[in-house]
Enzyme design. Structure first.
Site, PDB file in Angstrom:
ATOM      1  NE  ARG A 299     113.182  20.222  22.778  1.00 17.25           N
ATOM      2  CZ  ARG A 299     114.172  21.011  23.185  1.00 17.25           C
ATOM      3  NH1 ARG A 299     115.345  20.987  22.544  1.00 17.25           N
ATOM      4  NH2 ARG A 299     114.017  21.817  24.199  1.00 17.25           N
ATOM      5  NE  ARG A 336     110.228  14.937  24.036  1.00 20.95           N
ATOM      6  CZ  ARG A 336     110.007  16.257  23.971  1.00 20.95           C
ATOM      7  NH1 ARG A 336     109.644  16.907  25.064  1.00 20.95           N
ATOM      8  NH2 ARG A 336     110.166  16.911  22.849  1.00 20.95           N
ATOM      9  CG  ASN A 458     109.450  24.785  28.028  1.00 24.49           C
ATOM     10  OD1 ASN A 458     109.932  25.422  28.956  1.00 24.49           O
ATOM     11  ND2 ASN A 458     110.158  24.427  26.974  1.00 24.49           N
ATOM     12  CG  ASP A 459     103.854  21.318  27.112  1.00 21.56           C
ATOM     13  OD1 ASP A 459     103.592  22.413  26.585  1.00 21.56           O
ATOM     14  OD2 ASP A 459     104.065  20.284  26.460  1.00 21.56           O
ATOM     15  NE  ARG A 469     104.757  25.441  25.647  1.00 16.64           N
ATOM     16  CZ  ARG A 469     105.686  25.079  24.782  1.00 16.64           C
ATOM     17  NH1 ARG A 469     106.618  25.925  24.430  1.00 16.64           N
ATOM     18  NH2 ARG A 469     105.678  23.881  24.251  1.00 16.64           N
ATOM     19  CB  CYS A 506     114.143  18.358  30.046  1.00 20.22           C
ATOM     20  SG  CYS A 506     112.455  17.697  30.004  1.00 20.22           S
TER      21      CYS A 506
END
Length: 577
Positions: A299, A336, A458-459, A469, A506
């Site tokens: 990240r 990323r 997650n997204d 979330r 991920c």
């Protein structure tokens, strides 16, 4: 017997006597000072900051001496906060310009900053507000002449209960005295939770108001840090069950260590990659020591968040190179590009305020709009690619046009470096995160052009279910085992493999025990997770036959709810128990 439910923050089980840490609400009076007292008040504030710094440096030295590098890194950040111009200089300005007492000036400044951060949608960044409040309380205690509370002076092992625990409190807990803790507030990504996991103390956070009326000093309690349960005055049957679970956990931990240097292999001989998600060079070093086979998600936005201006190409190159060197030249490292903007505010970018930042101006959308900033990062990644098996990944890609534009800028950066005679891997793999349903639906089109996919669950879950979330009322919707999400994942994996491309994951789903059998059955190639989850995942994988899991996964796709999927897995995959 009473049972309370919270957020499982650090796994494991603790059985002991409760110690309730009383926490009196912080009350800071606002006092208007005469102008002739202001210089003296500023000096008093500076002395308190200096005293707090000395105290923090003592904690830092102790942690370094104990080889607790991760905890020490947190306190290095705390020391740096006491040098932060926005926090310290703004407080001095308030004292002078508004003629305020130092306590109120510093408290209001720190709360303004902490409040802004705690309102962010990114859970990791939001939890950093606790660090500001921790440092703030330390300075305020110096100003008020209040000593810090000692949390580990018990004569026998205790289970600690509190409204919240500051990171500095948690880092100084003696696991021989404090065997577990539970708090009213907090989240799984808070530094207190991170430290609890690193020192092996079972912990539960976010229990809420029920904690105020439920626990008394001296009561027998059980902390189940794996499920988020607190049992108060448990009966004999529950005590016996948890004592047995403690023994089984010790055996499992010993067994996990046997997998440290083993390949990630299913029971029927299918090899996959178990890699780690990181946010720093230190994280990479810890991941390597924890048995991760590489990095599935770096990240990089934290390089931007920790800086007061855009990080230079040289600074970024140094970080990416060090991550590569932590593993070796052949180990895969997926970097990323920056996922900034929207909910991750950077003052120096002057980003617009947005009503809905999750659907806003962020990630690849900013990078394509600010190509110079984007190319600087890509040049740094490409230069570091000469030192390891780096791969570049673009986040929040929704259209083929965005991918093609990003790839074009990457190609320009390659050409510039080549013409300058700078070493790089011209064949570096480039892929995208699949976190927007549109990209998942068009995965067959993307797969013809990209080198790989990495699914950001997650997204992807929140966008698929149209449920924020971070909203606790919508937790029932934010479940990665929902068949709608599973069908999108299946679609992405199938599209990648049909075009000879590999696909990873991920999001947090990759390390969850109920999800791993399904993902193995669907054919996921790379599982990226927190470093602490790697060995348990490898141990579970070794018990699962991919061939058998194919049928399990296909059956899960046909079910109607996440609850049905979870129940089906528990019934048909005995290895997860």
């Amino acid at each position: 017997m009473m049972m309370l439910q919270g957020i499982a923050a650090s796994p494991g089980y603790a059985i002991g006597r409760a110690k309730v840490l009383s926490t009196k609400a912080l009350e800071i009076d606002k006092i208007k000072l005469d102008s002739h007292l202001l210089d003296e008040e500023v000096a008093r504030f500076e002395a308190a900051v200096a005293a707090a710094r000395i105290e923090l440096e003592a904690v830092l030295s102790k942690l370094v001496a104990q080889n607790k590098e991760h905890e020490a890194e947190i306190f290095e950040a705390h020391v740096m906060l006491l040098e932060d111009e926005e926090l310290i200089d703004r407080s001095k300005e308030l004292i002078k310009e508004e003629q305020l007492n130092a306590e109120y000036a510093f408290y209001s400044t720190s709360e303004d900053i902490a409040g802004l951060i705690s309102g962010l949608d990114d859970p990791y960044l939001r939890e950093r507000a606790a660090d500001i409040r921790d440092v703030s309380l330390r300075v305020l205690n110096k100003l008020r002449g209040v000593a810090s509370a000692s949390l580990d002076d018990a004569s026998q092992p205790i289970v600690l209960f509190a409204d919240d625990l500051a990171p500095s409190d948690t880092a100084q807990l003696d696991p021989g005295k404090v065997i577990g803790f539970a708090t009213k507030a907090g989240g799984r990504t808070s530094h207190s939770a991170i430290i609890a996991r690193s020192i092996g103390i079972p912990a539960i956070v976010g229990i809420g108001a029920a904690l105020d009326i439920s626990v008394k000093d001296g009561q027998t309690v059980i902390i189940d840090g794996s499920e988020g349960h607190v049992y108060i005055d448990p009966d004999e049957a529950t005590l016996a069950r948890y004592r047995q679970m403690q023994q089984e956990q010790l055996k499992r931990q010993e067994q996990y260590q046997t997998y440290l240097n083993q390949p990630s292999m299913s029971a029927d001989g299918v090899q996959v990659e178990l890699v780690a998600n990181i946010g720093s060079v230190k994280d990479a070093e810890q991941a390597a020591a924890s048995g991760a086979e590489g990095i599935g998600l770096f990240r990089t936005e934290f390089l931007y968040m920790d800086a007061e201006e855009l990080p230079s190409e040289e600074m970024q190159f140094d970080a990416y190179r060090k991550v590569a060197e932590a593993f070796g030249p052949e180990t895969p490292i997926v970097i990323r590009t920056s996922d900034i903007g929207g909910d991750k505010e950077l003052a120096y970018l002057n980003l617009p305020k947005e009503d809905n930042p999750f659907l806003g101006y962020r990630a690849i959308r900013i990078c394509l709009d600010r190509a110079d900033m984007f190319k600087t990062q890509l040049r740094a990644i490409l230069r570091a690619s000469a030192f390891g098996n780096l791969k570049v990944m673009f986040p929040m890609v929704a259209t083929l046009g965005e991918w093609r534009q990003a790839k074009s800028i990457l190609d320009e950066a390659k050409q510039e470096l080549t013409e300058a005679g700078i070493a790089l891997n011209r064949n570096i793999e480039a892929g995208i995160m699949i976190e927007i349903p549109a990209a998942a639906i068009l995965a067959d089109k993307f797969a013809k052009e990209v080198d790989f996919f990495s699914i950001g669950t997650n997204d992807l879950v929140q966008y698929t279910m149209a449920a924020d979330r971070m909203n606790p009322k919508l937790g029932y919707l934010n479940d990665p085992l929902h068949p709608a999400v599973l069908q999108l994942i299946d679609r992405v994996i199938a599209a990648a493999h049909a075009n000879g491309k590999w696909v990873g994951m991920c999001g947090e789903m990759a390390g969850q025990k109920h999800a791993l059998p399904i993902l193995l059955g669907l054919g996921l190639d790379e599982f990226s997770m927190s470093a602490s989850a790697v060995l348990p995942a490898r141990a579970l994988l070794a018990k699962l036959s991919k061939q058998n899991m194919k049928a399990i996964a296909q059956a899960a796709l046909e079910l109607g709810s996440a609850e049905e999927v979870r129940a089906y897995i528990e019934e048909h995959v005995s290895e997860i128990h």
